[in-house]
Enzyme design. Structure first.
Site, PDB file in Angstrom:
ATOM      1  N   ASP A 465       0.862  -1.178   0.000  1.00  0.00           N
ATOM      2  CA  ASP A 465       0.000   0.000   0.000  1.00  0.00           C
ATOM      3  C   ASP A 465       0.901   1.230   0.000  1.00  0.00           C
ATOM      4  OD1 ASP A 465      -2.902   0.982   0.323  1.00  0.00           O
ATOM      5  OD2 ASP A 465      -1.820   2.162   1.802  1.00  0.00           O
ATOM      6  N   HIS A 515      -3.989  10.978   5.836  1.00  0.00           N
ATOM      7  CA  HIS A 515      -3.001  10.036   6.365  1.00  0.00           C
ATOM      8  C   HIS A 515      -2.166  10.597   7.510  1.00  0.00           C
ATOM      9  CE1 HIS A 515      -0.370  12.393   3.812  1.00  0.00           C
ATOM     10  NE2 HIS A 515      -0.859  11.866   2.692  1.00  0.00           N
ATOM     11  N   HIS A 604      -5.475   4.274   6.629  1.00  0.00           N
ATOM     12  CA  HIS A 604      -4.857   5.334   5.833  1.00  0.00           C
ATOM     13  C   HIS A 604      -3.409   5.595   6.231  1.00  0.00           C
ATOM     14  CE1 HIS A 604      -8.584   6.053   3.799  1.00  0.00           C
ATOM     15  NE2 HIS A 604      -9.214   6.354   4.910  1.00  0.00           N
ATOM     16  N   ASP A 609      -2.916  -0.268   6.237  1.00  0.00           N
ATOM     17  CA  ASP A 609      -3.769  -0.700   5.123  1.00  0.00           C
ATOM     18  C   ASP A 609      -3.228  -1.975   4.477  1.00  0.00           C
ATOM     19  OD1 ASP A 609      -5.378   1.405   5.616  1.00  0.00           O
ATOM     20  OD2 ASP A 609      -4.878   2.552   3.825  1.00  0.00           O
TER      21      ASP A 609
END
Length: 660
Positions: A465, A515, A604, A609
């Site tokens: 990710d 994030h 996030h 993730d």
């Protein structure tokens, strides 16, 4: 549909609701036909009137059929798909069943009760961790040497933390020769008998020289590794110094020999003052050369106690030294060392050295009485202290025994001889100590097995990710990359990649709200090209797994062109195969549907993730298997049927796993 109306409809029986759908369809069709006839009659009848009546009636009927289909699709077809998906998720992925079939009346709670009663396992249970296996893992993890077990295809099936420190990037399932030059290993294997052992030295790609012992084990072989780079460099430097010392020694010896020949010649001139001075000068030079040789020998002996690349437990080292003193006739009281202290010394050499010092103390009337070890220095080193009662050592004696290595200090009831020892090398920054990793099922996997025929739970995958400055992969940049490796359907502890990325520009406030990564976090981090290249090295040739993979891979490929030719699986498309396109396929929806918890504050963030995506992927595998999709080759055509959701990143031929 309003909540009140939906609640009323749910209160009706399933058969009654289906009956109402068809009754309503019949009523609308009749009403449309009547309306058409009335409009035709009002317009004078005849052919034109009947045509108009047919058009109106047809449009009403078409609308009625579309409405009936939508109701039937929502109340029956989609509900059945949700029910089947929920049952598969419960049976094969261990998800909670509640709320999976809203419109199917009593069928949903009945199916849920049956699923709860059946209590089907999610997957084959993992191996039971017993106290014996935990003890074995602790023993193997604490070995002072690196141990690697490779299979018949040279794939790695076991390694401990020390091996991971010696071979950078070590990973289960990857080939040993990605980390160690092959020629010495293959030559040693060729010489090796069924029960023998061979030694070899080989270099890593970084140029580190490792000494190894190699043995055959079942279908594979075992390597015991030790870093000898420092020792080898020391020996090379020592050889050069010795050559220089021998040359220095040769000149005064030759001069002395010539002078002695003159003195021994009965017909030669009698020795004069100049000859005597020359003879004394050459003797001094000879003595200096001999002293230099003696100093070199002492330095070599001291080097045996310095950093050797091995990490030994302080308690074991201290016990070895005490045992050596006892064998020499000098039993000592032992003070327990600090817990967790590790040393970078060779215990045998240290024990021999301290036993020699104990003998010297005893011969000087100072019998050694106790032995202790204390932590010292910020580098993790330690101080070994050998104590005695009686008179102190003179500086001349201390210099003769230890040179500049140690010192004495006052201690309870007497004195202590202090010798500093090197601590084990600390882990590299950003690389925490890794536990041992193993999967002996890899021994039976055929190295040449085609990827398309490999089972999904037998794949070596890297789940990834990224976090970015925005949602446009063509314009925005990376700020974080994370990935974790799956081998044979399980995450491998320690085989993770996580790095902030300096995007080379500002991070918009909108992205930071998502994030939470700001300029302070990425300050000093590698740029996109370097970070993506490092991640490509970590991923190597594994199957990449991501949620909405085209977004992440476009950013990574733009940062490191040509580095990401891996096969790809996307959990969005896998979800569509299992649950159908009518469901939501966001990561949050999938996690909720499969009962995958999302820890607070981890959503996030790249690693958070990636962890959720990995768990979702592992829970989807048994559900795909239940649908008859077991191999990588079988899953590719299945996901291509849903390619309108996302761009396909694999080749069009199911046997071709290379991305286009």
């Amino acid at each position: 549909m309003s909540g009140r109306l939906a609640a009323r409809l749910e209160g009706l029986g399933l058969r009654l609701r289906i009956g109402l759908i068809f009754a309503g369809l019949f009523a609308v069709l009749v009403a449309g036909l009547v309306l058409g006839l009335v409009l035709g009659a009002l317009h004078g009848g005849g052919a034109a009137g009947f045509v108009q009546a047919g058009i109106v009636a047809g449009m009403v009927m078409l609308a009625a059929l579309a409405g009936a289909w939508m109701l039937f699709d929502e109340h029956v077809a989609r509900a059945i798909l949700r029910l089947s998906g929920g049952l598969r998720a419960t049976a094969h992925a261990g998800a909670d069943f509640a709320g999976q079939a809203r419109w199917l009346g009593d069928l949903a709670p009945a199916a849920g009760a049956l699923a709860d009663r059946a209590g089907a396992p999610v997957a084959p249970p993992p191996p039971v961790e017993t106290e014996a296996t935990r003890r074995l893992e602790r023993i193997l993890a604490g070995l002072p040497i690196g141990v690697v077990v490779a299979g018949p295809d040279d794939g790695i099936v076991f390694y401990n933390a020390q091996a991971a420190g010696l071979l950078q990037g070590l990973a289960l399932g990857r080939g040993l020769f990605d980390f160690l030059e092959p020629a010495p290993v293959r030559a040693a294997l060729a010489r090796l008998g069924p029960a023998g052992v061979e030694t070899l030295t080989a270099r890593t790609p970084e140029g580190r020289l490792l000494a190894a012992e190699i043995r055959r084990k079942d279908a594979g072989y075992v390597l015991a590794l030790r870093d000898v780079s420092a020792v080898t460099a020391r020996r090379e430097a020592r050889a050069a110094r010795l050559a220089g010392l021998v040359e220095d020694l040769g000149r005064p010896v030759a001069a002395l020999a010539a002078t002695l020949e003159l003195l021994e010649d009965p017909d030669g001139p009698p020795p004069d003052r100049a000859m005597r001075h020359g003879l004394a000068a050459e003797a001094r030079r000879l003595a200096a050369a001999v002293a230099a040789l003696a100093g070199e020998a002492e330095a070599e002996r001291a080097f045996a106690l310095s950093r050797s690349g091995l990490a030994t437990e302080a308690a074991a080292t201290l016990a070895a030294v005490a045992e050596a003193l006892a064998r020499a006739g000098y039993p000592v009281a032992l003070a327990p060392p600090p817990a967790g202290l590790t040393l970078a010394v060779e215990p045998g050499a240290l024990a021999e050295r301290i036993a020699g010092l104990g003998q010297r103390l005893a011969e000087s009337g100072r019998a050694p009485g106790w032995l202790g070890l204390a932590a010292a220095g910020a580098d993790g080193g330690a101080l070994l202290r050998l104590g005695w009662t009686g008179a102190a050592l003179s500086l001349a004696t201390l210099e003769d025994w230890l040179g500049a290595e140690g010192w004495t200090e006052a201690a309870a009831g007497g004195w202590a001889l202090c010798l500093p020892l090197a601590g084990a090398a600390p882990p590299r920054a950003g690389a925490p100590a890794r536990p041992l990793a193993y999967d002996f099922a890899l021994l039976t996997r055929e190295g040449a097995e085609d990827l398309s025929s490999r089972a999904l739970d037998a794949l070596t995958c890297v789940v990834l990710d990224t976090e970015t400055t925005g949602l446009d992969p063509a314009r925005d940049a990376l700020v974080e990359i994370a990935g974790l490796r799956l081998v044979n359907g399980r995450a491998i502890p320690g085989e993770r990649f996580e790095s902030f990325v300096d995007p080379g520009g500002p991070i918009p406030v909108a992205a930071r709200r998502v994030h939470g990564i700001g300029p302070a976090d990425v300050a000093g981090a590698p740029g996109p090209a370097e970070a993506a290249a490092r991640f490509a090295d970590f991923a190597h040739d594994a199957v990449l797994v991501a949620h909405n993979a085209p977004f992440d891979l476009e950013l990574l490929s733009r940062a490191a062109p040509g580095r990401f030719g891996n096969p790809v699986l996307d959990t969005v498309l896998l979800s569509a195969v299992v649950f159908g396109e009518g469901e939501l396929h966001t990561l949050d929806a999938l996690a909720a549907r499969l009962s995958v918890p999302i820890p607070e504050g981890r959503r996030h963030r790249a690693m958070g993730d990636a962890e959720v995506t990995a768990e979702v992927f592992l829970r989807l595998i048994p559900m795909l298997r239940a649908k008859g999709i077991e191999t990588f080759g079988q899953v590719l055509p299945a996901v291509r049927r849903h390619r309108r959701l996302l761009r396909d990143l694999n080749g069009t031929d199911p046997r071709d796993s290379r991305p286009r």
